[in-house]
Design an enzyme around this catalytic site. Structure first.
Site, PDB file in Angstrom:
ATOM      1  N   SER A  65      -0.146   5.842  -6.790  1.00 15.29           N
ATOM      2  CA  SER A  65       0.748   6.491  -7.736  1.00 15.29           C
ATOM      3  C   SER A  65       1.861   7.303  -7.094  1.00 15.29           C
ATOM      4  O   SER A  65       2.838   7.632  -7.752  1.00 15.29           O
ATOM      5  CB  SER A  65      -0.060   7.410  -8.654  1.00 15.29           C
ATOM      6  N   SER A  74      -3.785   6.772  -3.751  1.00 23.72           N
ATOM      7  CA  SER A  74      -2.413   7.004  -4.210  1.00 23.72           C
ATOM      8  C   SER A  74      -1.447   7.516  -3.153  1.00 23.72           C
ATOM      9  O   SER A  74      -0.243   7.601  -3.411  1.00 23.72           O
ATOM     10  CB  SER A  74      -2.401   7.967  -5.404  1.00 23.72           C
ATOM     11  N   LYS A 126       5.711  15.431  -4.725  1.00 26.23           N
ATOM     12  CA  LYS A 126       5.315  14.643  -5.894  1.00 26.23           C
ATOM     13  C   LYS A 126       5.328  15.531  -7.132  1.00 26.23           C
ATOM     14  O   LYS A 126       4.875  16.687  -7.082  1.00 26.23           O
ATOM     15  CB  LYS A 126       3.910  14.075  -5.648  1.00 26.23           C
TER      16      LYS A 126
END
Lengths: 100, 480
Positions: free
Chosen positions: B149, B173, B74
């Site tokens: 997210s 997330s 990420k």
């Protein structure tokens, strides 16, 4: 129950947070922040008088290490990421200017 | 092929890391333009890393448990010499001078980082629609969101771009996008994985964890990234538990409670098909020898309200560092004060501004007790309620997400509607507990449903045992 957040409140926190909002943005954010805070009003139903606050999931203690020299970030590499540098220092516009 | 099998094949010399990488780069070339899982694909760096793994294997060395396994990270975890943007204009072009601890551990285990994945700006969002660099689409239906997210990391695994990826989970997330994309996603115990080099959102809630297509692969990746790190003062000093060796031990004799408040009529919006899969998951655990019953964890319903005060409060403080002085974007102005405002106004997107202002308000004079102070007390209630529940149960169960993947644009106009998608995942973050999402069949729309397994702090071994049982019993999933 706390009073509803106003347009003036939002303008004030935007200023505190160093954000500039247009009039339209101010209107939209005021409605949205009020909605979110309204949802949080469900907490008003709880009796919290004798409840202590939790700031962190772990029982935090100071963490010490031995005072030995280890590798640190390279100064030039760190400065290379800055928008403006002079004489190995971060350079910023005047802090004391007109209107301050 | 699983990450475990790929690593075994590379370590034994049966396959080259280069051929494994090329196969995955081909998959990325074929579908990435449509999915947009990545902010950057590191073809050159990954090729060099794979060739180095092959050289070491040829020299008789063992590159480690993830030898030659392609991974995606990420884009809110620092990578030395490689841009780290948090999908924000304010960090566009910033090149970190250091690696996050998890990135170092991946490399030390022989993994090959193939790219940095898209996210909601600064991990604030539940659909990956808040990225400054465009939305990520769900590989199972490109009209749907991947969740967020960590939507890029979930989509990259679901699309077969990589067998493993890393996400971060502040209020769901990792688990929510895992559920929406039909993959396994784990939020470990707070402090189990070092946060050093993870760009901070809400420091008392943030935790890095794995995405994988199988429970076993998620365990493998979690073992690699877990463990004490002197560079994170909240890192747990105790050695992490061995997960791989307990995976096949089953749930015979375990006591498991279904959280009534998150699974039925107490909260609006827990969809019928999601409830049906949860019921089937509970039956599967029972069939495997566990005792399963519905139980009340009453304060979990207040988690959402407390979270949307606490997380923005911490964010408003953490994001004060983006001032145009030391790194990232600067918009020039006559004075430093005007430069700060101009930079932050141009650099942050609307959701980030909204949360910074919400947090600033909740912490400001006159409102602190009414919002932040009260929310911290509710956090105590949640911690206490979980402690009582774990006195009676080894594990708890709930849906991961109230619904299957929703359509792109469906919830962007109303922030509160979007926040409600985190209602089942938030309580674990507030308590610092581990929990994970396991795919368990599909909903009425054919999209994946995730079941959430929750455990007390350091309860990962039991959590993974139950997850393995659910995986083995799960009805067919959605096909990418």
């Amino acid at each position: 129950m706390t009073e509803r957040i106003t347009r003036q409140d939002v303008a004030h926190v935007a200023d505190l947070a160093r954000l500039s909002l247009t009039d339209d943005e101010l209107d939209a954010f005021t409605v949205q922040l009020a909605d979110i805070l309204d949802h949080a009003a469900d907490l008003d139903a709880l009796d919290l008088a004798d409840v202590s606050p939790t700031a962190h999931p772990l029982p935090l203690v100071n963490v010490f290490r031995d005072d030995v020299i280890g590798p640190t970030s390279d100064r030039d590499e760190v400065l290379a990421a800055a928008p403006s540098v002079e004489d190995s220092q971060f350079k910023v516009p005047p802090v004391l200017g007109e209107g301050l | 092929m699983s990450a475990r099998h790929l690593a075994e094949a590379v370590r034994s010399g049966a396959r080259s890391a280069r051929s494994v990488l090329d196969e995955h780069l081909d998959a990325i070339s074929a579908r990435e333009p449509e999915i947009h899982a990545f902010n950057v694909v590191l073809t050159e760096e990954a090729t060099a890393a794979a060739d180095e793994i092959d050289r070491r294997v040829a020299a008789g060395e063992d590159p480690g448990p993830l030898a030659g396994v392609p991974v995606a990270v990420k884009d809110n975890m620092c990578t030395r010499g490689i841009p780290t943007t948090c999908s924000s204009r304010i960090l566009e072009g910033w090149i970190p001078p250091y690696d996050a601890t998890v990135v170092e551990r991946l490399a030390a285990a022989g993994a090959v980082m193939v790219g940095k994945t898209n996210l909601d700006e600064f991990a604030m969002g539940s659909s990956t629609e808040n990225s400054a660099f465009g939305v990520t689409r769900n590989p199972l239906d490109t009209t749907k969101v991947p969740g967020g997210s960590s939507g890029g990391s979930a989509a990259a695994v679901a699309a077969g771009f990589v067998p493993l990826s890393l996400g971060s989970d502040t209020g769901g997330s990792i688990r929510q996008p895992a559920a929406l994309c039909g993959v396994v996603g784990v939020k470990p115990t707070y402090g189990a994985v070092s946060r050093y080099g993870l760009v901070a959102f809400a420091s008392s809630l943030d935790q890095i964890g794995p995405f994988a297509r199988t429970v076993s692969d998620a365990a493998l990746l979690l073992e690699v990234i877990s463990g004490h790190d002197p560079l994170d003062s909240t890192s747990i000093p105790e050695a992490p538990a061995d997960l791989t060796s307990v995976l096949d031990r089953g749930v015979e004799g375990m006591r498991i409670g279904i959280i009534e408040e998150l699974s039925g009529d107490v909260l609006e919006g827990i969809a019928g098909d999601v409830r049906a899969r949860l019921g089937e998951a509970a039956a599967a655990l029972e069939a495997a020898g566990a005792t399963v019953e519905t139980t009340s964890v009453p304060s979990t319903v207040y988690g959402l309200s407390a979270y949307y005060v606490i997380a923005p409060a911490e964010a408003s403080s953490n994001l004060a560092r983006y001032d145009g002085v030391r790194f990232g974007l600067r918009v020039d102005a006559a004075t430093s004060g005007e430069m700060h405002s101009a930079t932050r106004t141009a650099g942050f997107g609307d959701e980030v501004k909204r949360r910074i202002m919400l947090g600033t308000y909740a912490l400001s004079a006159g409102y602190y007790d009414a919002y932040y102070g009260k929310s911290q007390k509710v956090r105590t209630l949640i911690v206490d309620d979980f402690a009582r529940a774990y006195g009676r149960y080894d594990l708890l169960l709930s849906p991961t997400s109230p619904t299957t993947a929703f359509s792109l644009g469906e919830k962007t106009a109303d922030p509160m509607t979007m926040y409600l998608t985190d209602v089942c995942t938030i309580p674990s973050n507030l308590a610092g507990h581990p929990s994970m999402s396991v795919p368990f069949g599909v909903g009425d729309d054919g999209m994946p449903v995730g079941v959430q397994v929750l455990a007390p702090a350091m309860g990962e071994p039991a959590m993974f045992r139950a997850a393995a049982v659910l995986e083995a019993a799960a009805p067919p999933g959605a096909a990418a």
